[in-house]
Design an enzyme around this catalytic site. Structure first.
Site, short mmCIF file in Angstrom:
data_model
loop_
_atom_site.label_atom_id
_atom_site.label_comp_id
_atom_site.label_asym_id
_atom_site.label_seq_id
_atom_site.Cartn_x
_atom_site.Cartn_y
_atom_site.Cartn_z
N CYS A 131 -39.12 -32.95 -111.12
CA CYS A 131 -38.30 -32.65 -112.30
C CYS A 131 -38.66 -33.63 -113.41
O CYS A 131 -38.98 -34.79 -113.15
CB CYS A 131 -36.82 -32.85 -112.02
SG CYS A 131 -36.31 -32.20 -110.46
N GLY A 244 -45.83 -25.53 -96.86
CA GLY A 244 -46.78 -25.01 -97.85
C GLY A 244 -47.61 -23.91 -97.21
O GLY A 244 -48.64 -24.18 -96.60
C1 LIG Z 1 -38.17 -19.16 -104.89
C2 LIG Z 1 -38.38 -20.61 -104.55
C3 LIG Z 1 -37.41 -21.55 -104.88
C4 LIG Z 1 -37.61 -22.91 -104.58
N1 LIG Z 1 -36.63 -23.81 -104.89
C5 LIG Z 1 -36.80 -25.12 -104.56
C6 LIG Z 1 -35.77 -26.07 -104.85
O1 LIG Z 1 -34.70 -25.74 -105.34
N2 LIG Z 1 -36.00 -27.38 -104.54
C7 LIG Z 1 -37.20 -27.79 -103.94
O2 LIG Z 1 -37.36 -28.99 -103.68
N3 LIG Z 1 -38.16 -26.91 -103.62
C8 LIG Z 1 -37.99 -25.58 -103.93
N4 LIG Z 1 -38.97 -24.68 -103.61
C9 LIG Z 1 -40.21 -25.14 -102.92
C10 LIG Z 1 -40.15 -24.85 -101.41
O3 LIG Z 1 -39.07 -25.51 -100.79
C11 LIG Z 1 -41.47 -25.29 -100.72
O4 LIG Z 1 -41.67 -26.67 -100.90
C12 LIG Z 1 -42.68 -24.55 -101.27
O5 LIG Z 1 -42.38 -23.21 -101.61
C13 LIG Z 1 -43.87 -24.55 -100.30
O6 LIG Z 1 -43.55 -23.90 -99.08
P1 LIG Z 1 -43.87 -22.32 -98.82
O7 LIG Z 1 -45.29 -22.08 -99.20
O8 LIG Z 1 -43.59 -22.12 -97.36
O9 LIG Z 1 -42.92 -21.56 -99.68
C14 LIG Z 1 -38.81 -23.32 -103.91
C15 LIG Z 1 -39.77 -22.35 -103.58
C16 LIG Z 1 -39.59 -21.02 -103.88
C17 LIG Z 1 -40.64 -20.02 -103.49
#
Ligand SMILES: Cc1cc2nc3c(=O)[nH]c(=O)nc-3n(C[C@H](O)[C@H](O)[C@H](O)COP(=O)(O)O)c2cc1C
Length: 313
Positions: A131, A244
């Site tokens: 952020c 990820g």
């Molecule tokens: C729709 C969406 C909302 C997310 N919101 C947050 C959040 O509020 N805080 C945070 O730290 N990461 C947030 N993330 C990141 C995920 O927690 C994660 O670190 C990232 O998507 C990688 O994992 P993945 O490829 O399995 O989705 C968000 C990801 C997505 C797709």
């Protein structure tokens, strides 16, 4: 589901399986508890919380990409106080550890949110440092070791709960950031958050997301996440929650072998709400087939001394 071979202690939090629902992709659990018991999950991280309520970014704020998705939700959430009042009672009764994911616009805000969560039933705090710092011209906390250290210190001072710092991949030297968090008393690291990206609509000739940029997640980012976990595992002593692009058991096992003590799934849940069962069963089968006593024996098992020092082709 209770299998001692799958139990993991992560940063002082006892997980019945090494699978965690990633922040922002599982709400506060209520939506997914309708699909059946949450037995295959070890913990849930709630969606990102800020001190005050936030509407998030204007739509469109998600778009699909060839191997993943871009989102620019912008931390839409009810604010920490409404969360504690309206969401926490249900969130805490899901029958597994629940973690809060927190974000601030200033260092002080991070500390304030952490203090408010004390004694709420939250099992730990995941600190989202992706952020902008409004007091430092909008530089993202998680891209500057000093700013990240200041945030970690502020949270650490205000809570006795496990503090897990969630690293941003949008940096050159992720190890320096990981060490800054460890140096200020973080109990664990989460990695990785989304990679900054964008998409353009060739017909309107405008960016697809109203916010122009968004965070890339899903299978496209898996190799980047693995590389960063590999590097950080070799440089710190605190445990890593790896994420990820995980969409199957083999992916999760790769993350464990690279050095993650537990793994989180985010985007993969959108395609397959039953993903935790598949991954849990696949890890279990792998452990039995390969003759491991428990999942903890997989952690970092791909490392041998002197590896990973070169530069890629
Ligand atoms: C729709 C969406 C909302 C997310 N919101 C947050 C959040 O509020 N805080 C945070 O730290 N990461 C947030 N993330 C990141 C995920 O927690 C994660 O670190 C990232 O998507 C990688 O994992 P993945 O490829 O399995 O989705 C968000 C990801 C997505 C797709």
């Amino acid at each position: 589901m209770n299998n001692p071979k799958l139990q993991v202690d992560f940063a002082g939090i006892s997980l019945r399986t090494p699978l965690v629902a990633a922040s922002g992709t599982f709400g506060f659990g209520r939506e997914y508890s309708r699909f059946g018991p949450l037995d295959d999950w070890g913990a849930i991280v709630g969606k990102g919380l800020t001190l005050r309520p936030s509407q998030g970014n204007p739509p469109p704020r998600v778009t699909e990409t060839p191997a993943g998705m871009l989102n620019s939700i912008g931390l839409q959430n009810p604010g920490v106080e409404a969360f504690l009042r309206d969401e926490m009672p249900d969130f805490a009764s899901l029958g597994l550890p629940v973690l809060a994911n927190i974000s601030g616009h200033t260092v002080e805000e991070y500390g304030e949110i952490a203090a408010k969560l004390e004694g709420s039933g939250i099992a730990g705090i995941e600190v989202n440092v992706s952020c902008p710092n409004v007091k430092a011209g909008g530089i993202v906390f998680g891209t500057d070791p000093k700013a990240l250290a200041a945030v970690t210190r502020a949270v650490r001072r205000r809570t006795g709960l496990p503090v897990i710092v969630k690293l941003s991949p949008n940096v050159t030297d992720v190890v320096a950031l990981a060490q800054a968090a460890e140096g200020e008393g973080a109990d664990g690291l989460s990695m990785i958050n989304t990679l900054l990206g964008m998409a353009i609509d060739i017909h309107t000739r405008r960016p697809i997301l109203a916010n122009t940029f968004g965070g890339l997640s899903g299978p496209a980012i898996k190799p980047v996440a693995l590389r960063m976990i590999w590097q950080v595992y070799r440089a710190v002593k605190i445990p890593i929650l790896g994420m990820g692009g995980i969409t199957c058991a083999a992916d999760a096992i790769e993350f464990l072998l690279a050095g993650a003590s537990a793994v989180a799934v985010g985007t993969g849940i959108f395609h397959n709400p039953g993903i935790a069962k598949e991954i849990r069963e696949g890890i279990q089968q792998y452990i039995v087939e390969k003759g491991f006593a428990s999942v903890t024996q997989l952690v970092g098992a791909a490392h041998q001394d002197g590896e990973g020092k070169g530069c890629g082709g």
